[in-house]
Design an enzyme around this catalytic site. Structure first.
Site, mmCIF file in Angstrom:
data_model
loop_
_atom_site.group_PDB
_atom_site.id
_atom_site.type_symbol
_atom_site.label_atom_id
_atom_site.label_comp_id
_atom_site.label_asym_id
_atom_site.label_seq_id
_atom_site.Cartn_x
_atom_site.Cartn_y
_atom_site.Cartn_z
ATOM 1 N N TYR A 233 0.844 -1.338 -0.007
ATOM 2 C CA TYR A 233 -0.202 0.328 0.404
ATOM 3 C C TYR A 233 0.347 1.424 -0.618
ATOM 4 C CZ TYR A 233 -3.088 4.019 1.687
ATOM 5 O OH TYR A 233 -3.762 4.850 2.063
ATOM 6 N N LYS A 237 1.920 3.973 -2.905
ATOM 7 C CA LYS A 237 1.293 4.987 -3.187
ATOM 8 C C LYS A 237 2.087 6.245 -3.128
ATOM 9 C CE LYS A 237 -2.131 6.971 -1.673
ATOM 10 N NZ LYS A 237 -3.605 7.290 -2.403
#
Length: 485
Positions: A233, A237
């Site tokens: 994640y 990002k």
């Protein structure tokens, strides 16, 4: 700049919001209409096969939520007609060129783009996370640059793109190819090709979908750790931020990095939450009496920000940076000016559940105990592994002896241990987190807005105004019990 006129600023604005069915986007949509029903148009990008399916999701997953009850009461019989006039659900996907939008006239009208689309699973398939969290921002920048009237792009990232860095984390953008551990060679285009080739190779092996999914999840974690990030994640990002910075040209861009977004503090009412968010999964298991052993540094700071405060920061930064051709990063959190430690959080959870014990489906009251907090993650893992092994041995013994009435309880215990093990694996980097998020830019924005007429009763995003004890005991934990238990 006049911050008294934020509502007037929104009047006649046309805004595209991605990730429209997500937690933050819904609160943002509700807030915009509550303070300015005369916004020109909100285009809400929704993953769906066509416009009809997108509108169905809009009604079911956005406007039909309890979150909009205050607005419905305010507008009365005008609610449905206003939503129909002012909102248009657009079928699309940020993973695709032009965001998958087939109506090429939409970009002619857009003034502001707000990208909230993301997959927030720590352990996501690498191809999926790259598509949404990395190449999604790239596609959004390219789309925004084709809008002739574009005034601003707001990109919502996460403060935890810092990985496991320690000390004070500054509000600075990432350089292309920058890594956390100094390993060179991070090439985002290569990462995409590598993920695609890996997926193609797995499919040729005629593996099950479950096995392919698992291997692609493992690939994401492997690539993240190669360059110093703890999970897929935050790695994807961070790469998304890199692409936004590289491709924006003169496009005005605000990158917002919220910390852990929790339930609403005040608006549209206290304690609205949706989905089992980061810290809430642990709270749910603890409150149900299933977890009394924790691995954490008692003095580690958990950086939280209520969802409505974060949405307020989006709106205020929108007003502050429209038509300014620069890029700025804001970290929206509380650790720098109003920290709360793991020990303080645990004590508040214990006090609440001790006084308000959960009653299970059989009507039995589940009493919680003060948790044992281990400062050594290694010791915690050894204890979990030992318990797991012991339970497995007992299950085998009970099965062979025919004591079937004990099997269900043992299987449930085994399941709880697996859940605890998984939680530790995912959240280990944050249970011993040693960083504080600097919010110098955010504080300057707040001070400037205050000095120029900001109504903090409507647009408060000052973390020092939060009373953590009151928030947890009277707002957040009751919300978790109501919506998540």
């Amino acid at each position: 700049m006049d911050f008294e006129s934020i509502s007037e600023f929104l009047e006649n604005k046309t805004i595209l919001i991605t990730g429209a069915t997500g937690f933050i986007a819904k609160i943002l949509v509700e807030k915009i209409f509550r303070i300015q029903p005369n916004v020109e148009k909100l285009y809400l990008l929704i993953r769906a096969r066509d416009a009809k399916a997108a509108n169905t999701r809009l009604q079911d997953e956005v406007l039909g939520k309890e979150l909009f009850n205050v607005l419905k009461e305010k507008l009365g019989s005008d609610f449905d007609s206003l939503m129909s006039e002012k909102i248009r659900a657009i079928a699309g996907d940020t993973s695709y060129d032009n965001l998958g939008i087939t109506d090429h006239h939409i970009n002619q009208h857009i003034d502001i783009v707000i990208n909230v689309a993301a997959t927030t699973k720590f352990w996501e398939r690498y191809d999926v996370a790259l598509g949404v969290n990395t190449y999604g921002p790239k596609n959004i920048v390219n789309f925004a640059k084709k809008c002739p009237n574009i005034q601003l792009l707001i990109h919502v990232s996460t403060a935890y793109v810092c990985g496991e860095k320690e000390g004070l984390i500054s509000e600075k953008p990432y350089e292309m190819g920058e890594t956390l551990n100094g390993v060179s060679g991070l090439d985002i285009d290569f990462e995409k090709k590598f993920a695609q080739q890996s997926l193609s190779n797995l499919k040729t092996q005629q593996l099950s979908e479950k096995e392919i999914r698992q291997r692609m999840k493992d690939l994401g974690m492997e690539r993240a750790r190669k360059y110093g990030w703890p999970n897929t994640y935050v790695f994807t990002k961070a790469m998304g931020e890199m692409l936004v910075g590289q491709l924006r040209g003169n496009l005005p861009v605000v990158i917002l990095r919220p910390t852990i977004v929790c339930s609403t503090l005040n608006e549209p009412f206290p304690g609205w939450v949706e989905g089992c968010r980061t810290i809430d999964s642990v709270a749910v298991i603890y409150g149900k009496g299933s977890l009394n052993l924790f691995a954490a540094d008692k003095n580690s700071v958990f950086d939280l920000i209520p969802a409505d405060m974060f949405v307020n920061s989006i709106i205020v930064s929108m007003k502050a940076h429209v038509n300014k051709p620069n890029l700025i990063v804001y970290q929206i959190g509380s650790s720098f000016r109003n920290p709360i430690t793991f020990k303080e959080m645990h004590d508040l959870h214990y006090d609440y559940f001790a006084q308000n014990p959960w009653r299970n489906r059989d009507g039995n009251i589940l009493k919680v105990k003060k948790g044992v907090v281990l400062s050594s993650i290694r010791m915690f893992e050894i204890i979990l592994i030992s318990w797991h092994y012991l339970v497995k041995m007992i299950i085998i013994f009970v099965s062979r002896m025919g004591f079937s009435k004990f099997q269900r309880s043992l299987y449930n215990l085994d399941k709880k241990l697996k859940i605890a093990t998984k939680l530790v694996e995912l959240y280990k980097p944050y249970l011993f987190f040693k960083a504080i998020f600097e919010d110098t830019n955010t504080e300057k924005l707040l001070i400037n807005a205050r000095e120029n007429g900001l109504d903090e009763n409507v647009f408060n995003f000052d973390p020092t105004s939060i009373d953590w004890k009151d928030f947890f005991v009277n707002v957040h934990i009751p919300a978790i019990v109501k919506y998540l238990f």
